[in-house]
Scaffold this motif. Structure first.
Motif, PDB file in Angstrom:
ATOM      1  N   SER A 138       0.810  -1.219   0.000  1.00 18.07           N
ATOM      2  CA  SER A 138       0.000   0.000   0.000  1.00 18.07           C
ATOM      3  C   SER A 138       0.844   1.269   0.000  1.00 18.07           C
ATOM      4  CB  SER A 138      -0.928   0.003   1.223  1.00 18.07           C
ATOM      5  OG  SER A 138      -0.182  -0.135   2.415  1.00 18.07           O
ATOM      6  N   PRO A 175       1.627   3.311  -4.037  1.00 13.73           N
ATOM      7  CA  PRO A 175       0.620   4.234  -4.579  1.00 13.73           C
ATOM      8  C   PRO A 175       0.430   5.491  -3.734  1.00 13.73           C
ATOM      9  CG  PRO A 175      -0.197   1.978  -4.618  1.00 13.73           C
ATOM     10  CD  PRO A 175       1.070   1.965  -3.818  1.00 13.73           C
ATOM     11  N   ALA A 178      -2.643  -2.824  -3.048  1.00 10.57           N
ATOM     12  CA  ALA A 178      -2.171  -1.851  -4.043  1.00 10.57           C
ATOM     13  C   ALA A 178      -3.328  -1.201  -4.790  1.00 10.57           C
ATOM     14  CB  ALA A 178      -1.231  -2.540  -5.025  1.00 10.57           C
ATOM     15  N   ALA A 211      -5.469   1.280  -2.385  1.00  8.83           N
ATOM     16  CA  ALA A 211      -4.767   2.269  -1.562  1.00  8.83           C
ATOM     17  C   ALA A 211      -5.129   3.701  -1.944  1.00  8.83           C
ATOM     18  CB  ALA A 211      -3.257   2.057  -1.649  1.00  8.83           C
ATOM     19  N   ALA A 212      -4.914   4.082  -3.211  1.00  8.82           N
ATOM     20  CA  ALA A 212      -5.153   5.469  -3.617  1.00  8.82           C
ATOM     21  C   ALA A 212      -6.631   5.865  -3.539  1.00  8.82           C
ATOM     22  CB  ALA A 212      -4.596   5.707  -5.022  1.00  8.82           C
ATOM     23  N   TRP A 240      -4.886   8.742   4.321  1.00  9.21           N
ATOM     24  CA  TRP A 240      -3.918   7.659   4.278  1.00  9.21           C
ATOM     25  C   TRP A 240      -3.765   6.945   5.618  1.00  9.21           C
ATOM     26  CZ3 TRP A 240       0.161   8.016   7.571  1.00  9.21           C
ATOM     27  CH2 TRP A 240       0.603   9.295   7.976  1.00  9.21           C
ATOM     28  N   PRO A 293       4.716   2.067  -9.015  1.00  8.56           N
ATOM     29  CA  PRO A 293       3.795   3.221  -9.041  1.00  8.56           C
ATOM     30  C   PRO A 293       4.507   4.567  -9.126  1.00  8.56           C
ATOM     31  CG  PRO A 293       3.066   1.610  -7.424  1.00  8.56           C
ATOM     32  CD  PRO A 293       4.444   1.188  -7.857  1.00  8.56           C
ATOM     33  N   ALA A 352      -1.801   9.031  -9.277  1.00  6.85           N
ATOM     34  CA  ALA A 352      -1.536   8.046  -8.226  1.00  6.85           C
ATOM     35  C   ALA A 352      -2.556   6.908  -8.271  1.00  6.85           C
ATOM     36  CB  ALA A 352      -1.561   8.722  -6.852  1.00  6.85           C
ATOM     37  N   LYS A 353      -3.820   7.248  -8.549  1.00 12.22           N
ATOM     38  CA  LYS A 353      -4.866   6.215  -8.606  1.00 12.22           C
ATOM     39  C   LYS A 353      -4.583   5.242  -9.749  1.00 12.22           C
ATOM     40  CE  LYS A 353      -9.120   7.449  -7.899  1.00 12.22           C
ATOM     41  NZ  LYS A 353     -10.499   8.001  -8.064  1.00 12.22           N
ATOM     42  N   GLY A 408      -1.660   3.035  -8.893  1.00  9.55           N
ATOM     43  CA  GLY A 408      -2.068   2.018  -7.932  1.00  9.55           C
ATOM     44  C   GLY A 408      -2.823   0.884  -8.599  1.00  9.55           C
ATOM     45  N   TYR A 409      -3.706   1.239  -9.531  1.00  9.07           N
ATOM     46  CA  TYR A 409      -4.429   0.209 -10.276  1.00  9.07           C
ATOM     47  C   TYR A 409      -3.460  -0.633 -11.107  1.00  9.07           C
ATOM     48  CZ  TYR A 409      -8.950   2.358  -9.160  1.00  9.07           C
ATOM     49  OH  TYR A 409     -10.046   2.834  -8.511  1.00  9.07           O
TER      50      TYR A 409
END
Length: 388
Positions: free
Chosen positions: A27, A30, A149, A152-153, A161, A224, A234-235, A238-239
């Motif tokens: 986690s 991201p 992962a 997380a975002a 966070w 990431p 960031a999203k 993370g994906y």
């Protein structure tokens, strides 16, 4: 000896426990930019959030035989899961970089204790299915990383966070309760063999595991941020890591299903290492144009290499005690090697403002892995590794 858990129970426990062994690290990638903004983390400190747990895994894994004698498998895994739950829960209240880094170290100790003792637990209860069960255990590990992962975002955008990192304590507590209820009740702890310091074969397995796991920790920590610096959100990054780890899960499931067809593990090892090399080449040459191919190759390569490395090591143990000591030695030294990769990459990024050189170094390591894999002949063709 007390109650012995059924094979179905061990399957469930292997997956439930494994799922909780990577979110504390997966986690972070991201959320790294967000953590750097709020806590003032440098790239070096960001690398430490992955390096420290892996380093703790290495140091405490070397104590595996001692832990087996002192605690036994059931109590030891329960303690490890408690440490992971506590490390995640405290992140809900973390307000400084030092506290966040300390929680990573505590979580790493818990992970190390579990990874040292779980192979012995599997080998003792269902030795004929040890390869398949280890494959499921490592699949659970990668599955937990994928979930952490991917969410997380988006979660940090809604909850912040702190809560995003903290609620990983919930599945850890669920796994702890399931473990206490279903792991059996072992009164007589297995006798632990000494670490095989004098065995060249054990050192070969250690180096092989360390370099292969280094690829996993490097990608986990820095894929990431690498794509964020290339312009991704960031999203989305993370994906991307989530997609990578889902591919790793698929690879792990394939290993569990097919590994019995390959008594000589060198053939599948060569294939997955070539996939890893291909994925790293994509990152070095055209990361934006070849993103999908890079993720496919890296996911299949890393996802299969991690369980195969553990299965090959387990192949060289004649008993649960030897399984525990050999896995402790291989994971202990191997994770210390792997721990260097994220922090080295962080230093490279601080120095050159790019991660391209980090992928190149890992590519060289993968070529070395390909050469070493040729030496890993099946146990039936050579003497079992000698214990110290």
């Amino acid at each position: 000896m007390g109650d012995t858990p059924s094979k179905a129970s061990v399957v469930l426990l292997a997956i439930l426990v494994g799922i909780n062994l990577r979110p504390i690290m997966a986690s972070v990638g991201p959320l790294l930019d967000l953590l750097q903004r709020d806590l003032g983390l440098s790239n070096f400190q960001g690398g430490l959030l992955t390096t420290l747990p892996v380093m703790m895994m290495g140091l405490f894994a070397l104590a595996g035989p001692w832990l087996l004698r002192l605690l036994g498998e059931v109590k030891g895994v329960a303690i490890g899961m408690t440490l992971i739950a506590a490390a995640c829960a405290v992140r809900t209240y973390v307000e400084s970089s030092s506290a966040l880094i300390a929680s990573a170290a505590v979580g790493g100790v818990g992970i190390a204790v579990i990874q040292s003792l779980m192979p012995a637990f599997i080998k003792r209860n269902h030795p004929q299915s040890a390869g398949m069960l280890m494959g499921l255990f490592t699949t659970g590990i990668m599955g937990g990383a994928a979930i952490a992962a991917a969410i997380a975002a988006p979660s940090a955008g809604k909850l912040g966070w702190n809560l995003t990192l903290g609620y990983a304590a919930i599945p850890a507590m669920i796994a702890l309760i399931a473990w206490l209820l279903a792991a059996g009740n072992v009164h007589a702890y297995p006798t632990a063999a000494g670490l095989p310091w004098r065995s060249g074969r054990a050192w070969l397995l250690l180096v092989f595991f360390g370099i292969g796991t280094g690829a996993y920790t490097l990608v986990l920590a820095w894929l990431p941020p690498f794509y964020i610096e290339l312009g991704w959100t960031a999203k989305s990054a993370g994906y991307l890591l989530g997609a990578l780890t889902i591919t790793e899960v698929i690879a792990g499931l394939l290993v569990s299903a097919l590994i019995h067809r390959f008594p000589d593990r060198r053939q599948p090892l060569a294939l997955v290492i070539l996939l890893l090399i291909g994925g790293l080449a994509c990152l070095m040459t055209a990361p934006l144009q070849l993103t999908a191919l890079a993720i496919l190759c890296l996911g299949l390569g890393i996802g299969a290499l991690f369980p195969l490395s553990l299965i090959v090591t387990l192949d060289h143990a004649r008993s649960p005690a030897e399984a525990g000591s050999l896995l402790a030695f291989v994971q202990g030294g191997g994770y210390l090697i792997a721990a260097s990769m994220p922090v080295v990459a962080g230093l490279v990024r601080d120095e050159f403002s790019s991660l391209h050189w980090a992928w190149a170094v890992m590519g060289g390591g993968a070529v070395l892995l390909l050469a070493l894999s040729a030496l890993l002949r099946p146990l039936s063709q050579r003497t079992v590794v000698a214990q110290a």
